[in-house]
Design a protein around this motif. Structure first.
Motif, PDB file in Angstrom:
ATOM      1  N   TYR A  33      31.210 -12.757 -14.838  1.00 48.44           N
ATOM      2  CA  TYR A  33      31.500 -14.120 -15.301  1.00 48.44           C
ATOM      3  C   TYR A  33      30.698 -14.404 -16.562  1.00 48.44           C
ATOM      4  CZ  TYR A  33      32.484 -19.139 -15.055  1.00 48.44           C
ATOM      5  OH  TYR A  33      32.901 -20.415 -15.330  1.00 48.44           O
ATOM      6  N   ILE A  34      31.426 -14.763 -17.621  1.00 51.76           N
ATOM      7  CA  ILE A  34      30.832 -15.004 -18.936  1.00 51.76           C
ATOM      8  C   ILE A  34      31.121 -16.436 -19.355  1.00 51.76           C
ATOM      9  CG2 ILE A  34      30.912 -14.341 -21.378  1.00 51.76           C
ATOM     10  CD1 ILE A  34      31.834 -11.529 -20.357  1.00 51.76           C
ATOM     11  N   VAL A  35      30.086 -17.161 -19.741  1.00 52.96           N
ATOM     12  CA  VAL A  35      30.234 -18.542 -20.198  1.00 52.96           C
ATOM     13  C   VAL A  35      29.757 -18.630 -21.645  1.00 52.96           C
ATOM     14  CG1 VAL A  35      29.622 -20.957 -19.818  1.00 52.96           C
ATOM     15  CG2 VAL A  35      29.877 -19.410 -17.856  1.00 52.96           C
ATOM     16  N   VAL A  36      30.621 -19.158 -22.504  1.00 49.79           N
ATOM     17  CA  VAL A  36      30.292 -19.303 -23.923  1.00 49.79           C
ATOM     18  C   VAL A  36      30.301 -20.798 -24.258  1.00 49.79           C
ATOM     19  CG1 VAL A  36      30.905 -18.694 -26.288  1.00 49.79           C
ATOM     20  CG2 VAL A  36      31.374 -17.079 -24.420  1.00 49.79           C
ATOM     21  N   ASP A  37      29.128 -21.334 -24.496  1.00 48.34           N
ATOM     22  CA  ASP A  37      28.971 -22.758 -24.798  1.00 48.34           C
ATOM     23  C   ASP A  37      28.773 -22.935 -26.304  1.00 48.34           C
ATOM     24  OD1 ASP A  37      28.296 -25.629 -23.991  1.00 48.34           O
ATOM     25  OD2 ASP A  37      26.510 -25.043 -25.120  1.00 48.34           O
ATOM     26  N   GLY A  38      29.391 -23.966 -26.848  1.00 47.07           N
ATOM     27  CA  GLY A  38      29.342 -24.196 -28.287  1.00 47.07           C
ATOM     28  C   GLY A  38      28.187 -25.057 -28.740  1.00 47.07           C
ATOM     29  N   ASN A  39      27.016 -24.903 -28.105  1.00 44.09           N
ATOM     30  CA  ASN A  39      25.812 -25.682 -28.437  1.00 44.09           C
ATOM     31  C   ASN A  39      25.994 -27.152 -28.039  1.00 44.09           C
ATOM     32  OD1 ASN A  39      23.160 -25.852 -29.391  1.00 44.09           O
ATOM     33  ND2 ASN A  39      23.822 -26.452 -31.452  1.00 44.09           N
ATOM     34  N   THR A  44      25.650 -29.948 -20.274  1.00 41.50           N
ATOM     35  CA  THR A  44      26.436 -28.762 -19.922  1.00 41.50           C
ATOM     36  C   THR A  44      25.545 -27.550 -19.681  1.00 41.50           C
ATOM     37  OG1 THR A  44      28.348 -29.552 -21.178  1.00 41.50           O
ATOM     38  CG2 THR A  44      28.256 -27.201 -20.689  1.00 41.50           C
ATOM     39  N   VAL A  45      24.606 -27.295 -20.570  1.00 39.98           N
ATOM     40  CA  VAL A  45      23.747 -26.109 -20.449  1.00 39.98           C
ATOM     41  C   VAL A  45      22.902 -26.176 -19.177  1.00 39.98           C
ATOM     42  CG1 VAL A  45      21.808 -24.858 -21.475  1.00 39.98           C
ATOM     43  CG2 VAL A  45      23.716 -25.591 -22.905  1.00 39.98           C
ATOM     44  N   SER A  60      24.663 -20.125 -25.630  1.00 41.95           N
ATOM     45  CA  SER A  60      24.902 -21.472 -26.139  1.00 41.95           C
ATOM     46  C   SER A  60      24.510 -21.479 -27.612  1.00 41.95           C
ATOM     47  CB  SER A  60      24.087 -22.515 -25.365  1.00 41.95           C
ATOM     48  OG  SER A  60      24.350 -23.821 -25.865  1.00 41.95           O
ATOM     49  N   GLU A  61      25.503 -21.584 -28.481  1.00 43.62           N
ATOM     50  CA  GLU A  61      25.273 -21.537 -29.919  1.00 43.62           C
ATOM     51  C   GLU A  61      26.485 -22.101 -30.635  1.00 43.62           C
ATOM     52  OE1 GLU A  61      24.680 -17.334 -30.382  1.00 43.62           O
ATOM     53  OE2 GLU A  61      26.833 -16.930 -30.652  1.00 43.62           O
TER      54      GLU A  61
END
Length: 248
Positions: A33-39, A44-45, A60-61
């Motif tokens: 499971y991969i989570v990509v957060d847009g900063n 959320t983080v 997160s970036e």
């Protein structure tokens, strides 16, 4: 068989926990499971960090948008199959990934196409979207299978490329056109209802969005040298209505 699930998110504190719990509930054990957060600027983080036990990798970036984030997730993935689970959606039930794994083990295919349901904010199902009658030729007239119901072999992204970043809301259409119609990958309809989606979203509301996705469908087909009729694409909403009325 390892399945990589990718969730991309930005300021998703209101919805992402149900998505995380949905992944946590899956009976299939071999999940990356991969989570990509847009900063994100909200909580959320912090919510992501509470589910470290089920998250294989997360970042997160800042990114260049939804499709750039999906591409980052694909680059991080190591599974045999890749699936997308949006940050306001859930798996239909706890057996989805087990069913998907079984289906791919039983069929020598590069991708599977399934079904989704759509629900409103109260949780009431308002639409069922089936791919039973879909085939790649329908991409020529503006019809694609539900993106979250696709499970694709990861190696195809290395071979044929990832999501094109010059599309605003149609990069999924372009990728599906490239894979299914131009490259003619092997696929099969799975009959599995994979995802429960919150109705709305980036490409499903308003006439201006309809015009934009029509333009981007044409752009996707042109890019892949697929012949089509712009008029038929523009009228896809009418044919959807006719099809709906016939079922009544």
């Amino acid at each position: 068989m390892k399945i990589s699930i990718i969730t991309v998110c930005y300021n998703s504190e209101a919805t992402i926990e149900k998505t995380l719990k949905s992944v946590e509930s899956q009976s299939y054990p071999n999940v990356e499971y991969i989570v990509v957060d847009g900063n994100s600027k909200d909580n959320t983080v912090q919510l992501i960090q509470q589910y470290n036990s089920i998250i294989t990798k997360w970042v997160s970036e800042p990114d260049k948008g939804l499709y750039d984030a999906m591409n980052k997730g694909i680059e991080m993935a190591t599974g045999d199959l890749v699936g997308i689970l949006n940050s306001d959606d859930t798996f239909y039930d706890e057996m989805v990934l087990q069913q998907v794994a079984n289906f791919h083990k039983q069929n020598n295919i590069q991708a599977s196409v399934g079904n989704i349901t759509q629900h409103n904010e109260e949780g009431k199902t308002v639409r069922k979207y089936s791919a039973a009658n879909w085939n790649p030729e329908k991409l020529r007239i503006g019809f694609m299978p539900a993106h979250p119901a696709l499970f694709i072999k990861r190696e195809l992204f290395d071979k044929y490329g990832k999501y094109a970043l010059d599309f605003k809301i149609g990069a999924d259409y372009e990728l599906i056109t490239r894979f299914f119609l131009k490259e003619k990958i092997s696929w099969k309809y799975s009959e599995i209802t994979t995802t429960a989606m919150l109705i709305g979203g980036v490409s499903s509301s308003g006439y201006e969005s309809y015009k934009l996705i029509t333009k981007e469908i044409a752009k996707a087909l042109n890019r892949n040298n697929i012949s089509f009729s712009y008029t038929k694409i523009f009228l896809r909403g009418f044919w959807k209505l006719v099809s709906f009325l016939k079922k009544k």
